[in-house]
Design an enzyme around this catalytic site. Structure first.
Site, PDB file in Angstrom:
ATOM      1  CG  HIS A 256      -1.992   1.018   1.218  1.00 28.92           C
ATOM      2  ND1 HIS A 256      -2.972   1.070   2.193  1.00 28.92           N
ATOM      3  CD2 HIS A 256      -2.274   2.032   0.356  1.00 28.92           C
ATOM      4  CE1 HIS A 256      -3.793   2.068   1.933  1.00 28.92           C
ATOM      5  NE2 HIS A 256      -3.379   2.670   0.817  1.00 28.92           N
ATOM      6  CG  LEU A 257       2.219   5.236  -2.683  1.00 32.59           C
ATOM      7  CD1 LEU A 257       3.584   4.746  -3.126  1.00 32.59           C
ATOM      8  CD2 LEU A 257       1.571   6.107  -3.762  1.00 32.59           C
ATOM      9  CG  HIS A 258       4.200   2.604   3.051  1.00 34.57           C
ATOM     10  ND1 HIS A 258       3.902   1.469   2.316  1.00 34.57           N
ATOM     11  CD2 HIS A 258       5.267   2.266   3.837  1.00 34.57           C
ATOM     12  CE1 HIS A 258       4.726   0.493   2.651  1.00 34.57           C
ATOM     13  NE2 HIS A 258       5.582   0.942   3.557  1.00 34.57           N
ATOM     14  CG  PHE A 259       7.218   8.066   0.654  1.00 34.13           C
ATOM     15  CD1 PHE A 259       8.373   8.141  -0.111  1.00 34.13           C
ATOM     16  CD2 PHE A 259       5.994   8.207   0.007  1.00 34.13           C
ATOM     17  CE1 PHE A 259       8.323   8.350  -1.480  1.00 34.13           C
ATOM     18  CE2 PHE A 259       5.921   8.409  -1.363  1.00 34.13           C
ATOM     19  CZ  PHE A 259       7.086   8.475  -2.106  1.00 34.13           C
TER      20      PHE A 259
END
Length: 417
Positions: A256-259
């Site tokens: 799940h898109l994350h930084f």
């Protein structure tokens, strides 16, 4: 007092993060309104969603060399105060899997100045990583993702106000916060950019930026997400606030898109290490660095241009299923030494060998922070005995071979035009 206080022993640099607020200087009142509203948000829960609104004028473009950076009297800004305060509140509320009571730290002797930190709890108590076997996994709503977090894990929604169609009409902005006319809280809507705690922190203030959270994007970089991460790094006035990204098959544990973002009060060698010009303003790390990679720097105030440049390379890697890690840090302009006053934001992009299956083969896993020289160590024996030579060997096992990287450079040059 925020846990950013350090002590030093006579034989090595040792850090202990304490659970008390620290010497805050130059801060005004909290920049979030204190009148909460209850709105439906994630996973069927109701919670307060605080909002941090900023404009390009709020970005801190200048920094100082570490020798001028006082750990005993650090000047933070409203962004740091808000993030750290809410992170501390979540820790006191028991929202993490463990208390980050102390981290023993040492600088490994050698030219690379690797910073090693012992963090046994993260290795033992973190959520089991998802089994990632390819670069193009679609988002799977049945698996853990950040729509399933607890309300208490939310730090705030971060809201950029730019001169673009994305600007929110009718919302006044002042000094990195909403004006009196703006709502204190707002419904979490589609495409809200959320900052949440990492429940298994590797360092103080460890958070996750989840761009467009409810769009449920897979862990694949987008230009807009890169811009958000670059701007968030620049919102902090703290010299040691870093951000980064792990792609699938590069130690990403959730699709799940994350930084990642966190504070580290130690200088890293990658803040001023040598680079060589490559193509169209892009550099590459010097050949003596253990992990071959691409290097970018902020030119003036052009965060959008930096995001676009990094994205061109990252998008090529993704399309060709080449695993990669990204690290963002303040540092010197390319070609300047560590004491230079010519400072900027550096962004590193490492293509690397893919990692699938179990992830516990080494005393540290070479991911975004490790490749940049910050080594969270999983076992005490490994921490006590680790040398720079052994660390370099571990990093090289998962980096591209020099000839592989040279071939890739030819392909990337064509992409950059």
């Amino acid at each position: 007092m925020h846990r950013l206080t350090h002590y030093r022993s006579s034989f090595c640099c040792v850090a202990f993060n304490h659970n008390y607020r620290h010497n805050w200087v130059g801060l005004g009142s909290r920049n979030m309104a204190d009148i909460p509203t209850k709105d439906p948000v994630l996973n069927g829960h109701h919670t307060e969603v605080h909002r941090y609104t900023y404009t390009p004028e709020d970005l801190v473009l200048q920094s100082s060399p570490w020798e001028k950076f006082s750990r005993s009297k650090v000047i933070y800004n409203k962004f740091d105060e808000e993030l750290c305060s809410r992170w501390d509140e979540a820790m006191e509320a028991g929202m993490f899997r463990y208390r980050l009571d102390s981290l023993q730290t040492k600088i490994l002797p050698g030219r690379l100045r690797f910073v090693a930190q012992l963090n046994v709890k993260r290795a033992q108590e973190r959520r089991a990583p998802q089994n990632i076997i390819g670069m193009n996994h679609p988002f799977d709503p049945k698996k853990f993702n950040f729509t399933k977090i607890k309300p208490g894990e939310i730090v705030f929604e971060v809201c950029p106000q730019r001169d673009s169609p994305h600007q929110k009409n009718g919302t006044g902005v002042q000094n990195g916060t909403t004006s009196e006319e703006a709502p204190a809280s707002k419904r979490v809507k589609k495409s809200a950019h959320m900052v949440i705690i990492n429940v298994s922190p590797l360092a103080y203030g460890h958070i996750l930026l989840v761009p467009s959270l409810q769009d449920c994007l897979p862990q694949v970089l987008t230009e807009e997400a890169l811009l958000m991460a670059i701007e968030m790094t620049l919102l902090s006035k703290h010299q040691g606030f870093r951000m980064g990204f792990n792609s699938l098959c590069a130690y990403a544990s959730v699709n799940h898109l994350h930084f990642h973002g966190y504070y580290l009060e130690y200088e890293l060698g990658t803040e001023s290490c040598l680079t060589a010009p490559f193509h169209s303003g892009v550099h590459v790390l010097n050949s003596d660095y253990p992990a071959p990679g691409f290097a970018f720097q902020l030119q003036g105030e052009d965060a959008m241009g930096l995001a676009r440049q990094v994205y061109k390379v990252a998008n090529y890697l993704q399309k060709h299923e080449i695993a990669h890690n990204v690290f963002m840090t303040r540092g010197t302009q390319f070609g300047e030494d560590s004491n230079s006053l010519h400072r900027t934001l550096r962004v590193y992009l490492w293509p690397r060998k893919p990692v699938t299956g179990p992830k516990d083969d080494f005393v540290f896993n070479p991911a975004l922070c490790e490749l940049a020289g910050h080594l969270p160590i999983k076992v005490e024996d490994g921490f006590m005995t680790l040398t720079e030579e052994e660390a370099v060997k571990t990093i090289k096992t998962q980096s591209l071979q020099r000839e592989e990287f040279e071939a890739l450079k030819t392909e990337i040059a064509a992409v950059l035009g």
